[in-house]
Design a protein around this motif. Structure first.
Motif, short mmCIF file in Angstrom:
data_model
loop_
_atom_site.label_atom_id
_atom_site.label_comp_id
_atom_site.label_asym_id
_atom_site.label_seq_id
_atom_site.Cartn_x
_atom_site.Cartn_y
_atom_site.Cartn_z
N SER A 131 -19.74 41.12 -27.46
CA SER A 131 -20.44 41.09 -26.18
C SER A 131 -21.76 41.82 -26.34
O SER A 131 -21.81 42.93 -26.89
CB SER A 131 -19.60 41.75 -25.08
N SER A 132 -22.82 41.22 -25.87
CA SER A 132 -24.16 41.82 -25.96
C SER A 132 -24.85 41.66 -24.62
O SER A 132 -24.60 40.72 -23.86
CB SER A 132 -24.99 41.16 -27.06
N ASP A 133 -25.75 42.60 -24.33
CA ASP A 133 -26.48 42.56 -23.07
C ASP A 133 -27.72 41.69 -23.22
O ASP A 133 -27.93 41.02 -24.23
CB ASP A 133 -26.84 43.97 -22.62
N ALA A 134 -28.58 41.73 -22.20
CA ALA A 134 -29.77 40.88 -22.20
C ALA A 134 -30.75 41.28 -23.29
O ALA A 134 -31.51 40.43 -23.79
CB ALA A 134 -30.45 40.94 -20.83
N ILE A 139 -22.41 45.74 -27.02
CA ILE A 139 -21.57 46.46 -26.07
C ILE A 139 -20.29 46.84 -26.79
O ILE A 139 -19.45 45.99 -27.10
CB ILE A 139 -21.28 45.61 -24.82
N SER A 143 -17.75 51.51 -24.36
CA SER A 143 -18.84 51.57 -23.40
C SER A 143 -18.28 51.73 -21.99
O SER A 143 -17.11 51.44 -21.73
CB SER A 143 -19.68 50.29 -23.49
N VAL A 147 -20.71 48.28 -17.60
CA VAL A 147 -21.61 47.53 -18.47
C VAL A 147 -20.99 46.18 -18.78
O VAL A 147 -19.86 46.09 -19.25
CB VAL A 147 -21.89 48.31 -19.77
N GLN A 148 -21.72 45.11 -18.51
CA GLN A 148 -21.24 43.76 -18.75
C GLN A 148 -22.27 43.01 -19.59
O GLN A 148 -23.45 43.35 -19.59
CB GLN A 148 -20.99 43.02 -17.44
N GLY A 149 -21.80 42.01 -20.27
CA GLY A 149 -22.68 41.20 -21.11
C GLY A 149 -22.08 39.84 -21.35
O GLY A 149 -21.06 39.46 -20.77
#
Length: 727
Positions: A131-134, A139, A143, A147-149
């Protein structure tokens, strides 16, 4: 989309996810044999498209395609079944890919089915998910919850291809540790990962049942502890489900966000080095706890994950004199005798402090006995088994190049290096072994090893004179492996001098006067390159003849040459030289270098030099082996499809029970085990004569195909090993 093989370079598995068509086809066949058509369809889609989100996977699978990678349509309802007969391997009742490759594959629109297929791939460590953010930052599992991705999925091709070597893994664990350890490894491998208590429940039954055996459960606990301490099993952690390349890029992104300016070239190199170091720390963190984690845990935790310690106190009599009773001492003696092998093996993998604790336990004092954590999730460490296959390949290569005694000496050096580095997990990525001293090696090998057989019998006295001691002969063998008398061939030597001054410097004079470094290392990178080059020459010779192999060998040794020089050195005519070079050039094995003599670059005034493009050669060889392995899988499925009615009849469970009843009625002993050929032989007795002959012929054909698959898998392992050492 699948790219051409030229885009891969020399690596067997490209971390960017770019794979050739033949590799994707082979991965599809492996997934089809192991997990079924739906999982194979999902995995092949990710391989063809690269890393995808769940939304993209669903969208691509919902679209019909006229060229499915798999020859099996999930909508037909036929799923492959794993065979219980080792001679048959994994079987399927589906038609071959050649007969259905032109039929359109129906779309898969059931999201629950796709999600279950992804969970199956993740459970068996075939699919990475991250999972990665913008901003592209990773992530991590620790974490904050807010925090969401976006979650991405990617296939681990090396893990898929390693499933072709599972037969070798099973043979290794059975020879090294016995049948009980083989049952543990098979149970964990078939389920991807399991808790230690779940492994015991599957092998021994539920605790409290009538068939539950406490002594057998304790034996399995000791075996799992020893396998974990010797790195055959490893604790499963969330970080192992993430690609190392994704973590490295995320760490570099973190470094870039901290600086907020353009980095200089030197600073960028240092940033890449720090990111690689953090990735290496993540890999080591899978095995050991950090000091901060140990401080937060209970007092029975050890540095090794999944291993706990319990206090063992010596028995005290009623008089309080601290002496154990006679019965107690007898029970402890029998228990120590039965578990002597497990305690001896566990000591080899412990640290210095843990060795002292184990020694105190053997002496009968208050000590800490190690046992496995029943809550830890275990998975099979394939890298440890690959080290065994690497050692076997080195032994065979040394035996073919020199003789058996020289191969035994080199194996002793590798074994001694493994003992010196027992505190770290062995890996095939290691370019060289630990530093080995010649005098220490002399004490490690057997005093009865016939070192004189390395050299010619009639020339021993002429070369060595009267000095034929074991130490002098051993130094000469190491000098032979290190090619000390030929500077030009040092790139292909198996043993080299140590570049580290950790143990000092010096030389040892052999029996024949050869000066050998006192501290040497086994150069695994050179051995891998030699084996890869030999494999390439063998394949070229089988396809282009002896003259083609001669041209390839000459250009690999000499570099760029003209046609007239190739013709003169290879002892072939100019017409044959042009024909062979043109055929090798068409297969991307040779390349041309133009050297113009004038500014107009006219062809008449240009020198054309032929040379070997190593990356293209390795790519061509990899695709050739992938295609061969894929055809073996297709041929096996086609053979089973032709006799599918007979195979289904042999595998019927009611026939098995009838065969056992007939055997018991006739007064024979009924075998408890129903694995392998035992169950098949009992059911064959209930078949007719013609059906029995048909099945035996089928099993003979499948054994030949399995042998071909094994040889191809070992050749693919050599390429995989060489690529891992180069990286």
């Amino acid at each position: 989309m699948a790219s051409s093989s030229k885009a891969k370079g020399g690596s067997v598995s490209d971390p960017r996810g770019v794979h050739s068509r033949d590799k994707i086809k082979l991965c599809n066949d492996i997934l089809l044999d192991n997990f079924g058509p739906v999982v194979a369809r999902v995995g092949t889609t990710i391989l063809q498209r690269g890393r995808l989100t769940f939304r993209d996977i669903t969208r691509f699978l919902s679209m019909p395609t006229s060229h499915p990678a798999s020859g099996l349509d999930p909508s037909q309802g036929e799923t492959p079944s794993l065979s219980t007969d080792p001679g048959l391997g994994a079987s399927t009742t589906a038609p071959s890919s050649s007969s259905s490759s032109s039929l359109p594959a129906n779309p898969i629109k059931n999201q629950q089915l796709i999600r279950a297929a992804l969970l199956t791939l993740i459970q068996h460590h075939v699919c990475w998910h991250v999972s990665s953010d913008a901003d592209g930052s990773l992530i991590r599992p620790d974490s904050p919850e807010g925090v969401q991705g976006v979650e991405y999925f990617q296939i681990d091709v090396d893990e898929v291809l390693a499933r072709t070597r599972f037969g070798a893994y099973a043979a290794i664990i059975d020879v090294e540790w016995g049948s009980d350890a083989s049952d543990v490894v098979m149970c964990v491998y078939k389920n991807g990962k399991l808790q230690a208590k779940e492994v015991i429940r599957r092998l021994c039954g539920q605790e409290g049942d009538e068939q539950y055996d406490h002594s057998r459960a304790e034996r399995y606990e000791e075996i799992m502890r020893d396998l974990l301490l010797h790195y055959y099993l490893q604790p499963s952690s969330p970080i192992s489900h993430t690609s190392a390349n994704d973590r490295r890029l995320a760490y570099e992104q973190e470094e870039m966000t901290r600086v907020r300016r353009m980095l200089k070239p030197k600073e960028r190199i240092e940033m890449h080095a720090r990111a690689r170091e953090r990735v290496r720390e993540d890999e080591e963190g899978v095995w050991k706890y950090t000091n901060a984690e140990l401080a937060e845990m209970s007092g029975n935790a050890t540095e090794r994950k999944g291993v706990l310690k319990r206090q063992k106190r010596k028995a005290v009599t009623a008089n309080g004199n601290g002496k154990a009773t006679k019965k107690r001492r007898k029970d402890e003696g029998s228990r120590k005798k039965t578990s002597s092998r497990s305690k001896k093996s566990s000591k080899l993998a412990l640290s210095d402090s843990e060795d002292d604790e184990a020694g105190a336990h053997a002496a009968g004092d208050d000590s800490q006995e190690l046992y496995i954590d029943p809550q830890v999730f275990l998975r099979v460490n394939l890298d440890r088994f690959d080290v065994h296959i690497r050692d076997q390949a080195i032994f065979k290569a040394t035996e073919a190049r020199y003789n058996t005694t020289t191969a035994e000496v080199l194996s002793s050096m590798i074994d001694m290096s493994a003992r010196l580095d027992a505190s770290h997990a062995p890996s095939i990525r290691t370019p060289e072994s630990r530093i080995i001293n010649v005098h220490s090696l002399r004490e490690h090998i057997s005093p009865h090893m016939p070192l004189k057989k390395v050299f010619e019998r009639n020339s021993i006295k002429d070369l060595f004179g009267s000095d034929t001691s074991q130490s002098g002969l051993l130094a000469e063998v190491i000098a032979l492996l290190s090619c000390s008398d030929n500077i030009a061939s040092r790139g292909s030597r198996f043993v080299g001098p140590s570049s580290s001054s950790e143990l000092g410097s010096g030389h040892t004079v052999g029996a024949g006067g050869s000066r050998t470094p006192s501290n040497s290392v086994v150069q695994f990178d050179n051995i891998a390159k030699v084996l890869r080059g030999q494999l390439l020459r063998d394949v070229v010779e089988s396809q282009f003849g002896t003259a083609g192999a001669r041209v390839m060998t000459l250009l690999q040794e000499k570099g760029k040459l003209e046609e007239k020089h190739i013709s003169k050195l290879c002892l072939i005519t100019m017409s044959e030289t042009r024909d062979i070079c043109a055929r090798l050039f068409a297969s991307s094995l040779l390349a041309l270098q133009e050297v113009p003599r004038s500014a107009d670059r006219a062809a008449a005034r240009t020198v054309f030099l032929w040379y070997v493009d190593t990356e293209k050669c390795i790519s061509w060889l990899s695709d050739h082996l992938y295609k061969t392995m894929s055809r073996h899988c297709q041929r096996r499925r086609e053979e089973e499809r032709r006799e599918q009615d007979l195979v289904r009849k042999v595998r019927r469970t009611d026939l098995e029970s009838m065969a056992q009843e007939d055997q018991a009625a006739s007064g024979g002993e009924v075998a408890v085990s129903t694995k392998g050929d035992e169950a098949t032989d009992r059911t064959l007795s209930l078949l007719g004569v013609i059906e029995r002959r048909r099945y035996l012929k089928l099993r003979k054909r499948l054994e030949i195909i399995t042998l071909g698959e094994f040889k191809t898998a070992m050749n693919l392992f050599i390429l995989y090993w060489a690529s891992q050492v180069d990286s």
